[in-house]
Scaffold this motif. Structure first.
Motif, short mmCIF file in Angstrom:
data_model
loop_
_atom_site.label_atom_id
_atom_site.label_comp_id
_atom_site.label_asym_id
_atom_site.label_seq_id
_atom_site.Cartn_x
_atom_site.Cartn_y
_atom_site.Cartn_z
N GLU A 1 0.83 -1.20 0.00
CA GLU A 1 0.00 0.00 0.00
C GLU A 1 0.86 1.26 0.00
OE1 GLU A 1 -3.63 2.00 2.66
OE2 GLU A 1 -2.84 0.02 3.17
N ALA A 2 1.95 1.23 0.80
CA ALA A 2 2.85 2.38 0.87
C ALA A 2 3.58 2.58 -0.46
CB ALA A 2 3.86 2.19 2.00
N PHE A 3 4.05 1.48 -1.08
CA PHE A 3 4.72 1.56 -2.38
C PHE A 3 3.76 2.09 -3.44
CE2 PHE A 3 8.49 -0.27 -0.87
CZ PHE A 3 9.40 -0.48 -1.89
N ASN A 4 2.54 1.55 -3.47
CA ASN A 4 1.56 1.96 -4.48
C ASN A 4 1.24 3.45 -4.36
OD1 ASN A 4 1.43 -0.64 -5.43
ND2 ASN A 4 -0.57 -1.10 -4.55
N PHE A 5 1.03 3.91 -3.12
CA PHE A 5 0.72 5.32 -2.91
C PHE A 5 1.87 6.20 -3.38
CE2 PHE A 5 0.83 9.22 -0.42
CZ PHE A 5 -0.45 9.71 -0.58
N THR A 6 3.09 5.82 -3.01
CA THR A 6 4.27 6.61 -3.37
C THR A 6 4.49 6.61 -4.89
OG1 THR A 6 5.26 6.04 -1.24
CG2 THR A 6 6.73 6.96 -2.91
N LEU A 7 4.32 5.44 -5.51
CA LEU A 7 4.44 5.36 -6.96
C LEU A 7 3.41 6.26 -7.63
CD1 LEU A 7 5.55 4.24 -9.60
CD2 LEU A 7 4.11 2.20 -9.27
N GLY A 8 2.20 6.28 -7.11
CA GLY A 8 1.16 7.15 -7.65
C GLY A 8 1.55 8.61 -7.58
N ASP B 1 3.40 13.75 -9.93
CA ASP B 1 4.22 14.98 -9.93
C ASP B 1 5.22 15.05 -11.08
OD1 ASP B 1 6.50 13.46 -9.23
OD2 ASP B 1 6.34 13.93 -7.10
N GLY B 2 5.19 14.05 -11.98
CA GLY B 2 6.04 14.10 -13.17
C GLY B 2 7.40 13.46 -13.03
N THR B 3 7.74 12.97 -11.83
CA THR B 3 9.05 12.36 -11.62
C THR B 3 9.21 11.08 -12.44
OG1 THR B 3 9.12 13.26 -9.38
CG2 THR B 3 10.67 11.50 -9.88
N TYR B 4 8.14 10.30 -12.54
CA TYR B 4 8.18 9.06 -13.33
C TYR B 4 8.60 9.37 -14.77
CZ TYR B 4 6.57 4.82 -15.71
OH TYR B 4 6.48 3.70 -16.48
N ASN B 5 7.95 10.36 -15.39
CA ASN B 5 8.27 10.71 -16.78
C ASN B 5 9.71 11.19 -16.91
OD1 ASN B 5 5.78 10.03 -17.82
ND2 ASN B 5 4.94 12.09 -17.60
N LYS B 6 10.21 11.92 -15.93
CA LYS B 6 11.59 12.39 -15.97
C LYS B 6 12.56 11.22 -15.93
CE LYS B 6 10.75 16.92 -13.86
NZ LYS B 6 11.01 17.79 -12.66
N ILE B 7 12.26 10.21 -15.10
CA ILE B 7 13.13 9.04 -14.99
C ILE B 7 13.15 8.27 -16.30
CG2 ILE B 7 13.39 6.77 -13.90
CD1 ILE B 7 12.35 8.07 -11.29
N PHE B 8 11.96 8.02 -16.86
CA PHE B 8 11.88 7.20 -18.06
C PHE B 8 12.20 7.98 -19.33
CE2 PHE B 8 10.00 4.26 -15.19
CZ PHE B 8 10.24 3.00 -15.75
#
Length: 232
Positions: free
Chosen positions: A195-202, A207-214
């Protein structure tokens, strides 16, 4: 109940090596994403030990209950224990062979052939057909060498930056595509960590960090989501 209920425990997180995705603890988008999730949770008071180990050992440690989270897990891989978190990205498994031969686009085309497989990689049930001779090896380089020496007809693995454009080799259409995710133990603690991982991943996606990484790995993202679009 609070998703942070068990945050005082030190959690064991393992990465399995995937070229171009989890190359090392700090190289590859999967590794960088994991570091970002862990970093944010540590600010909330969590404690983690992050390691990278070979796949066969990683699965053994997780199935023995010695590891709290393992990445990347392939969703719908029924051979694995545990619970699956939010989808992170998509990977495709294909059949490699020599360019001088016809591309192999389905499992049926492997009948009466010698097929190389790396230990620890997900094996779909269709490959257990009695007319397919599976040969297990320890590393991708061994598999490609067997193809070069014509000791095998085909090699099955996931498309990665390391293998999609190898000279002298080609691959066909995906025989299976799966989303990958974090895998957690089937316990109350495991559910809370998921639950903590899912919330943080969301939040990382929001906030756009995922797109910056990928964004730094555009070719890999194409391979994982639209492998047929890549020119070989």
């Amino acid at each position: 109940m609070d998703r942070h209920q068990f945050k005082n425990k030190e959690y064991q997180v393992i990465l399995g090596p995937v070229p171009g995705y989890t190359d090392s603890l700090k190289k590859g988008p999967g590794s960088l994403l994991t570091q970002e999730i862990i970093s944010r949770l540590e600010k909330d008071g969590y404690k983690f030990q992050l390691r990278m180990v070979p796949w066969a050992r990683a699965n053994k440690l997780f199935n023995a209950g010695e590891v709290d989270a393992l990445f990347p897990e392939l969703i719908l891989d029924d051979s694995q224990n545990g619970m699956t978190g939010m989808p992170v990205d998509m990977a495709s498994q294909v059949v490699f062979n020599l360019k001088e031969r016809n591309k192999i686009n389905s499992v049926d085309e492997l009948y009466n052939k010698k097929v190389v497989f790396v230990r620890g990689i997900m094996k779909i049930s269709a490959l257990l057909h009695p007319s397919i001779k599976l040969i297990e090896v320890n590393a991708p380089d061994q598999a490609f060498n067997m193809l070069l020496k014509k000791r095998a007809d085909a090699y099955i693995n996931w498309i990665t930056l390391d293998n999609y454009n190898r000279e002298g080799f080609q691959y066909g259409k995906p025989i299976v595509s799966r989303f990958d995710a974090y895998r957690f133990q089937i316990t109350i603690e495991g559910a809370k960590l998921m639950e903590a991982f899912n919330f943080t991943l969301g939040m990382i996606i929001k906030d756009g960090t995922y797109n910056k990484i990928f964004d730094k790995y555009k070719v890999l993202n194409i391979l994982m989501t639209q492998p047929e679009a890549v020119t070989q």
